[in-house]
Write a protein that holds these residues in place. Sequence first.
Motif, PDB file in Angstrom:
ATOM      1  N   ASP A   1      40.049  63.421  43.838  1.00 19.87           N
ATOM      2  CA  ASP A   1      38.727  62.892  43.269  1.00 19.87           C
ATOM      3  C   ASP A   1      38.772  62.549  41.633  1.00 19.87           C
ATOM      4  OD1 ASP A   1      38.837  65.684  42.146  1.00 19.87           O
ATOM      5  OD2 ASP A   1      36.865  66.192  43.351  1.00 19.87           O
ATOM      6  N   ARG A   2      37.697  62.235  41.379  1.00 22.00           N
ATOM      7  CA  ARG A   2      37.502  61.587  39.817  1.00 22.00           C
ATOM      8  C   ARG A   2      37.942  62.909  38.952  1.00 22.00           C
ATOM      9  NH1 ARG A   2      35.338  56.414  38.580  1.00 22.00           N
ATOM     10  NH2 ARG A   2      34.843  55.325  40.475  1.00 22.00           N
ATOM     11  N   THR A   3      37.448  64.016  39.364  1.00 18.22           N
ATOM     12  CA  THR A   3      37.387  65.063  38.326  1.00 18.22           C
ATOM     13  C   THR A   3      38.497  66.085  38.577  1.00 18.22           C
ATOM     14  OG1 THR A   3      35.850  66.080  39.676  1.00 18.22           O
ATOM     15  CG2 THR A   3      35.030  64.922  37.999  1.00 18.22           C
ATOM     16  N   LEU A   4      39.471  65.998  39.648  1.00 16.09           N
ATOM     17  CA  LEU A   4      40.519  66.718  40.131  1.00 16.09           C
ATOM     18  C   LEU A   4      40.054  67.896  40.215  1.00 16.09           C
ATOM     19  CD1 LEU A   4      43.281  65.475  37.642  1.00 16.09           C
ATOM     20  CD2 LEU A   4      43.295  64.875  40.313  1.00 16.09           C
ATOM     21  N   THR A   5      38.884  68.414  41.011  1.00 17.86           N
ATOM     22  CA  THR A   5      38.545  69.400  41.543  1.00 17.86           C
ATOM     23  C   THR A   5      38.981  69.773  42.948  1.00 17.86           C
ATOM     24  OG1 THR A   5      36.325  68.507  42.412  1.00 17.86           O
ATOM     25  CG2 THR A   5      36.168  69.412  40.150  1.00 17.86           C
ATOM     26  N   TYR A   6      39.658  68.833  43.555  1.00 20.69           N
ATOM     27  CA  TYR A   6      40.122  68.943  44.791  1.00 20.69           C
ATOM     28  C   TYR A   6      39.075  69.478  45.809  1.00 20.69           C
ATOM     29  CZ  TYR A   6      44.309  68.231  42.366  1.00 20.69           C
ATOM     30  OH  TYR A   6      45.423  68.053  41.575  1.00 20.69           O
ATOM     31  N   ASN A   7      37.976  69.347  45.730  1.00 19.10           N
ATOM     32  CA  ASN A   7      36.758  69.716  46.390  1.00 19.10           C
ATOM     33  C   ASN A   7      36.764  69.017  47.988  1.00 19.10           C
ATOM     34  OD1 ASN A   7      34.515  71.071  47.480  1.00 19.10           O
ATOM     35  ND2 ASN A   7      33.204  69.599  46.694  1.00 19.10           N
TER      36      ASN A   7
ATOM     37  N   ALA B   1      50.049  73.329  47.281  1.00 20.91           N
ATOM     38  CA  ALA B   1      49.326  74.337  46.718  1.00 20.91           C
ATOM     39  C   ALA B   1      49.428  74.240  45.001  1.00 20.91           C
ATOM     40  CB  ALA B   1      49.553  75.710  47.347  1.00 20.91           C
ATOM     41  N   PRO B   2      50.665  74.039  44.622  1.00 21.32           N
ATOM     42  CA  PRO B   2      50.846  74.050  43.087  1.00 21.32           C
ATOM     43  C   PRO B   2      49.935  73.065  42.637  1.00 21.32           C
ATOM     44  CG  PRO B   2      53.045  74.439  43.855  1.00 21.32           C
ATOM     45  CD  PRO B   2      51.899  74.030  45.408  1.00 21.32           C
ATOM     46  N   ALA B   3      49.412  71.898  42.945  1.00 20.07           N
ATOM     47  CA  ALA B   3      48.734  70.956  42.611  1.00 20.07           C
ATOM     48  C   ALA B   3      47.289  71.243  42.454  1.00 20.07           C
ATOM     49  CB  ALA B   3      48.607  69.674  43.539  1.00 20.07           C
ATOM     50  N   TRP B   4      46.903  72.149  43.412  1.00 24.21           N
ATOM     51  CA  TRP B   4      45.388  72.596  43.452  1.00 24.21           C
ATOM     52  C   TRP B   4      45.139  74.077  43.509  1.00 24.21           C
ATOM     53  CZ3 TRP B   4      44.349  76.021  47.405  1.00 24.21           C
ATOM     54  CH2 TRP B   4      45.437  75.788  48.672  1.00 24.21           C
ATOM     55  N   GLU B   5      46.158  74.756  43.001  1.00 25.64           N
ATOM     56  CA  GLU B   5      46.044  76.176  42.849  1.00 25.64           C
ATOM     57  C   GLU B   5      44.916  76.828  41.802  1.00 25.64           C
ATOM     58  OE1 GLU B   5      48.719  79.090  41.497  1.00 25.64           O
ATOM     59  OE2 GLU B   5      49.910  77.447  40.678  1.00 25.64           O
TER      60      GLU B   5
ATOM     61  N   SER C   1      42.006  75.315  41.202  1.00 22.70           N
ATOM     62  CA  SER C   1      40.789  74.799  41.629  1.00 22.70           C
ATOM     63  C   SER C   1      39.695  75.727  41.917  1.00 22.70           C
ATOM     64  CB  SER C   1      40.854  73.742  42.735  1.00 22.70           C
ATOM     65  OG  SER C   1      39.542  73.216  43.140  1.00 22.70           O
ATOM     66  N   VAL C   2      38.714  75.213  41.304  1.00 26.95           N
ATOM     67  CA  VAL C   2      37.558  76.657  41.560  1.00 26.95           C
ATOM     68  C   VAL C   2      36.981  76.417  43.177  1.00 26.95           C
ATOM     69  CG1 VAL C   2      36.478  76.028  39.082  1.00 26.95           C
ATOM     70  CG2 VAL C   2      35.626  74.782  41.114  1.00 26.95           C
ATOM     71  N   HIS C   3      37.450  75.629  43.918  1.00 28.53           N
ATOM     72  CA  HIS C   3      37.283  75.579  45.056  1.00 28.53           C
ATOM     73  C   HIS C   3      38.370  76.305  46.215  1.00 28.53           C
ATOM     74  CE1 HIS C   3      33.823  72.962  44.195  1.00 28.53           C
ATOM     75  NE2 HIS C   3      34.842  71.977  43.522  1.00 28.53           N
TER      76      HIS C   3
ATOM     77  N   LYS D   1      38.368  79.069  46.907  1.00 31.05           N
ATOM     78  CA  LYS D   1      37.647  80.299  47.728  1.00 31.05           C
ATOM     79  C   LYS D   1      37.566  79.614  49.299  1.00 31.05           C
ATOM     80  CE  LYS D   1      35.210  84.114  47.819  1.00 31.05           C
ATOM     81  NZ  LYS D   1      35.932  85.236  48.202  1.00 31.05           N
ATOM     82  N   LYS D   2      37.300  78.359  49.285  1.00 33.88           N
ATOM     83  CA  LYS D   2      37.084  77.881  50.736  1.00 33.88           C
ATOM     84  C   LYS D   2      38.247  78.270  51.755  1.00 33.88           C
ATOM     85  CE  LYS D   2      34.341  74.000  49.084  1.00 33.88           C
ATOM     86  NZ  LYS D   2      34.048  72.577  49.006  1.00 33.88           N
ATOM     87  N   VAL D   3      39.582  78.093  50.933  1.00 33.06           N
ATOM     88  CA  VAL D   3      40.666  78.184  51.929  1.00 33.06           C
ATOM     89  C   VAL D   3      40.984  79.698  51.933  1.00 33.06           C
ATOM     90  CG1 VAL D   3      43.199  77.908  51.731  1.00 33.06           C
ATOM     91  CG2 VAL D   3      41.626  76.126  51.183  1.00 33.06           C
ATOM     92  N   ASP D   4      40.607  80.477  50.889  1.00 29.33           N
ATOM     93  CA  ASP D   4      40.838  81.927  51.029  1.00 29.33           C
ATOM     94  C   ASP D   4      40.100  82.462  51.916  1.00 29.33           C
ATOM     95  OD1 ASP D   4      42.547  81.595  48.772  1.00 29.33           O
ATOM     96  OD2 ASP D   4      41.552  82.562  47.255  1.00 29.33           O
ATOM     97  N   THR D   5      38.829  82.021  52.414  1.00 30.45           N
ATOM     98  CA  THR D   5      38.180  82.867  53.261  1.00 30.45           C
ATOM     99  C   THR D   5      38.696  82.521  54.573  1.00 30.45           C
ATOM    100  OG1 THR D   5      36.094  82.375  51.827  1.00 30.45           O
ATOM    101  CG2 THR D   5      35.708  82.699  54.258  1.00 30.45           C
ATOM    102  N   GLN D   6      39.068  81.421  54.856  1.00 28.78           N
ATOM    103  CA  GLN D   6      39.905  81.269  56.153  1.00 28.78           C
ATOM    104  C   GLN D   6      41.199  81.876  56.222  1.00 28.78           C
ATOM    105  OE1 GLN D   6      38.617  79.773  58.808  1.00 28.78           O
ATOM    106  NE2 GLN D   6      36.665  79.660  57.385  1.00 28.78           N
ATOM    107  N   LEU D   7      41.957  81.952  55.160  1.00 33.58           N
ATOM    108  CA  LEU D   7      43.162  82.910  55.315  1.00 33.58           C
ATOM    109  C   LEU D   7      42.650  84.353  55.432  1.00 33.58           C
ATOM    110  CD1 LEU D   7      45.328  81.176  52.518  1.00 33.58           C
ATOM    111  CD2 LEU D   7      45.493  80.999  55.132  1.00 33.58           C
ATOM    112  N   ASN D   8      41.558  84.940  54.822  1.00 35.34           N
ATOM    113  CA  ASN D   8      41.088  86.063  55.121  1.00 35.34           C
ATOM    114  C   ASN D   8      40.857  86.268  56.715  1.00 35.34           C
ATOM    115  OD1 ASN D   8      41.670  86.985  52.531  1.00 35.34           O
ATOM    116  ND2 ASN D   8      39.461  86.571  51.954  1.00 35.34           N
ATOM    117  N   ASN D   9      40.304  85.553  57.256  1.00 36.33           N
ATOM    118  CA  ASN D   9      39.979  85.415  58.617  1.00 36.33           C
ATOM    119  C   ASN D   9      41.249  85.418  59.540  1.00 36.33           C
ATOM    120  OD1 ASN D   9      37.344  85.473  58.209  1.00 36.33           O
ATOM    121  ND2 ASN D   9      36.882  83.366  58.496  1.00 36.33           N
ATOM    122  N   THR D  10      42.179  84.597  59.110  1.00 36.41           N
ATOM    123  CA  THR D  10      43.561  84.815  59.824  1.00 36.41           C
ATOM    124  C   THR D  10      44.111  86.067  59.730  1.00 36.41           C
ATOM    125  OG1 THR D  10      43.858  82.490  59.020  1.00 36.41           O
ATOM    126  CG2 THR D  10      45.912  83.805  59.850  1.00 36.41           C
TER     127      THR D  10
END
Length: 128
Positions: A14-20, A68-72, A74-76, A78-87
């Motif tokens: 995205d334009r701001t590189l937040t990877y949202n 992951a090194p590209a977006w590690e 990012s403030v977002h 947490k979205k991925v971490d939540t799913q990995l916690n579910n895993t």
Amino acid sequence: MNDDASKYLGIKLDRTLTYNQHLEDVKNKLKTRNNIISKLAGTSWGCRANVLRISALALVYSVAEYCAPAWERSVHTKKVDTQLNNTMRIITGCVRATNLQWLPVLSNVAPPAIRRHLSSVKLLQKIN
């Protein structure tokens, strides 16, 4: 879909590189893959924990850690971490009330932030 995000090598930029948007898409992929793992972990006949762990590493973590090194940072993430916690909950059979700090120990999988950092370190070692 966000019109401002362009896709390059599988990552939505995205334009701001937040990877949202990219992390939202990864989160949705992880949800569907977690459903597959949970089917393998059936309550009356399910696979053993080591089989679930190997399956989760192949199906879920491979998607979660792609580039992951590209977006590690990012403030977002947490979205991925939540799913990995579910895993990790699926692997161990733990309930939602289980303290997050124990999930990596019980599932024998490093926490998501540490795994992302290690992949960045490995990438830097390859470059140097």
